[in-house]
Design an enzyme around this catalytic site. Structure first.
Site, PDB file in Angstrom:
ATOM      1  N   HIS A  82      21.573  49.756  17.437  1.00  0.00           N
ATOM      2  CA  HIS A  82      21.128  48.820  16.401  1.00  0.00           C
ATOM      3  C   HIS A  82      20.499  49.590  15.254  1.00  0.00           C
ATOM      4  O   HIS A  82      19.793  50.578  15.462  1.00  0.00           O
ATOM      5  CB  HIS A  82      20.091  47.849  16.987  1.00  0.00           C
ATOM      6  N   ASP A 161      15.047  33.389  18.644  1.00  0.00           N
ATOM      7  CA  ASP A 161      14.889  34.351  17.550  1.00  0.00           C
ATOM      8  C   ASP A 161      15.541  33.812  16.283  1.00  0.00           C
ATOM      9  O   ASP A 161      14.988  33.949  15.189  1.00  0.00           O
ATOM     10  CB  ASP A 161      15.503  35.698  17.913  1.00  0.00           C
ATOM     11  N   ARG A 168      10.406  32.679   9.603  1.00  0.00           N
ATOM     12  CA  ARG A 168       9.728  33.875   9.047  1.00  0.00           C
ATOM     13  C   ARG A 168      10.241  34.161   7.645  1.00  0.00           C
ATOM     14  O   ARG A 168       9.484  34.548   6.749  1.00  0.00           O
ATOM     15  CB  ARG A 168       9.986  35.094   9.957  1.00  0.00           C
ATOM     16  N   SER A 183      12.060  40.566  17.730  1.00  0.00           N
ATOM     17  CA  SER A 183      13.294  39.942  17.239  1.00  0.00           C
ATOM     18  C   SER A 183      14.506  40.818  17.557  1.00  0.00           C
ATOM     19  O   SER A 183      15.497  40.362  18.141  1.00  0.00           O
ATOM     20  CB  SER A 183      13.154  39.726  15.726  1.00  0.00           C
TER      21      SER A 183
HETATM   22  N1  URA Z   1      16.278  42.428  11.908  1.00  0.00           N
HETATM   23  C1  URA Z   1      16.123  41.544  12.909  1.00  0.00           C
HETATM   24  O1  URA Z   1      17.026  41.285  13.690  1.00  0.00           O
HETATM   25  N2  URA Z   1      14.923  40.948  13.033  1.00  0.00           N
HETATM   26  C2  URA Z   1      13.886  41.190  12.215  1.00  0.00           C
HETATM   27  O2  URA Z   1      12.837  40.621  12.388  1.00  0.00           O
HETATM   28  C3  URA Z   1      14.074  42.105  11.168  1.00  0.00           C
HETATM   29  C4  URA Z   1      15.282  42.717  11.045  1.00  0.00           C
END
Ligand code: URA
Length: 434
Positions: A82, A161, A168, A183
């Site tokens: 990631h 999420d 958010r 997240s």
């Molecule tokens: N990428 C994500 O998946 N979540 C976040 O909070 C910030 C970047």
């Protein structure tokens, strides 16, 4: 239990128990806890933070809020990767075939993302015919047969999420380290891989700009991964200038192909080798990082990585001829070279502003439903540290709309800072967290 009491305790700097976090996340996901209370909680967390245990519990609650992918029918240890995102970041598309060509299975779910370009999935969709949706059975079959499948994230992956991130995004609470860590890691854990490599960007084009914050984020995520039983490591990589030269969806695919052929930019190639070596190491496929890097370089040099990419494109319905002849990828109707306004060294690239150039041209999306133009973007010719004479070409813009082109041109010139002295350059790899 009352959400009011939890908000009040967090506001006052208190700690939430596992049961309370469970109550909060399940209640918010199923609609019992309203957005206004969750917004207040997010702001309290923004200012008071979460401790290590709270962050882990939040991550696990969000991961378990939807499907936990069962990848056990896949043979071999599976590795995922990631990136926290940056301008010109197309590493997944190079790494995945490289690691798969080594023989390690890569089963990856990726997002579309909001930002200056689309996400990995959008970039892949610039290849004619390429499908980013596969049934779970086809996904698993492809990984077993060719060691690689890459699809869009399903709706059922960490739905808590998804809902929380949307909140958010509109309450100025995205940039909080525990919330970011929870997240990202909730989706990684739900995606089912045995090992995880995180590319945490730092610098002017990164979500987290200060190096010390990037390191804290990386450490937090590595700890979460390990506690959840996944071998996890993180590379803190530089995003104080774009990665590679191409920014834009189809333009980035072209750079991916060149990199897989061994003709890629030095920074992009180097970062892919470092991340790829971590991926192999985390599934115990190699005994040392150094040999892994040499072996991955060999897979590029002998054509195996490109061959794997072509196999992967075909397996997901893409047109192989567009890989051999990249003029078949979407291309913009106007190109314009942007000359340097003066002479000197490029001492700084405001990387967020470079990303905004692609966004202005239509290469990214502002909201999750906005359209995206896969053909537009920019190709840089000069990067930080290079000397330019007045009139040297800094970048070429690829546009479809003359008005957007004009605005993009202005933005690009704002992004480059030219001065008489030679700047010192930050390293590409700042730190590796194991
Ligand atoms: N990428 C994500 O998946 N979540 C976040 O909070 C910030 C970047």
């Amino acid at each position: 239990m009352r959400m009011y009491d939890l908000i009040q305790r967090k506001r006052n700097g208190g700690v939430l128990s596992d049961d309370e976090i469970h109550y909060m996340i399940s209640g918010f996901t199923n609609g019992e806890i309203p957005d206004y209370q969750m917004s207040a909680m997010l702001m309290a967390i923004y200012f008071k933070g979460l401790n290590e245990k709270e962050t882990l519990t939040l991550t696990l609650e969000m991961a378990h809020s939807g499907d936990m992918l069962d990848l056990s029918p896949i043979q071999g240890k599976i590795v995922d990767k990631h990136s926290t995102g940056g301008v010109g970041d197309k590493t997944s598309l190079i790494l995945a075939p490289m690691v798969a060509a080594f023989g390690v299975p890569v089963a990856k779910m990726s997002g579309r993302g909001l930002g200056h370009t689309g996400g990995t999935i959008d970039k892949l969709e610039s290849i004619p015919g390429f499908s980013t949706t596969l049934t779970i059975n086809d996904f698993i079959r492809n990984v077993n047969e060719i060691k690689l499948a890459l699809v869009g994230q399903t709706q059922d992956l960490a739905p808590a999420d998804k809902k929380l991130y949307a909140l958010r995004d509109v309450t100025a609470t995205v940039d909080q380290i525990s919330l970011i860590a929870a997240s990202i890691m909730s989706k990684k854990l739900a995606s089912g891989a045995d090992a995880i490599v995180l590319d945490v960007k730092t610098g002017s084009g990164a979500l987290i700009k200060r190096e010390e914050d990037s390191i804290t984020l990386a450490r937090t995520m590595v700890k979460i991964g390990k506690r959840a039983g996944r071998k996890t490591s993180a590379v803190i990589s530089d995003m104080d200038q774009p990665l590679g030269y191409c920014i834009g969806n189809a333009l980035e695919i072209k750079e991916v192909i060149e990199t897989l052929k061994g003709n890629g930019p030095k920074d992009l190639t180097e970062l892919c080798l470092v991340l790829g070596a971590q991926m192999l190491f985390n599934v115990d496929a190699v005994s040392s990082i150094e040999t892994a890097m040499d072996q991955l370089r060999e897979l590029i040099d002998n054509g195996s990585a490109l061959k794997k990419f072509i196999q992967f494109v075909k397996a997901q319905g893409g047109d192989e001829t567009a890989i051999h002849d990249t003029s078949l990828l979407p291309s913009a109707s106007i190109t314009e070279d942007i000359p340097a306004p003066g002479e000197g060294y490029i001492i700084k690239m405001h990387t967020d502003a470079i990303g905004a150039v692609s966004m202005i041209l239509g290469g990214g999306r502002q909201t999750k439903d906005s359209p995206i133009d896969l053909s537009v973007g920019l190709v840089l010719h000069k990067k930080t540290g290079e000397f330019v004479k007045k009139g040297d070409i800094l970048a070429t813009l690829h546009a479809n709309d003359p008005k957007k082109l004009l605005a993009a041109k202005e933005k690009l010139l704002e992004a480059y800072k030219i001065a008489a002295f030679q700047p010192s350059l930050p390293p590409l790899i700042h730190e590796i967290i194991l």
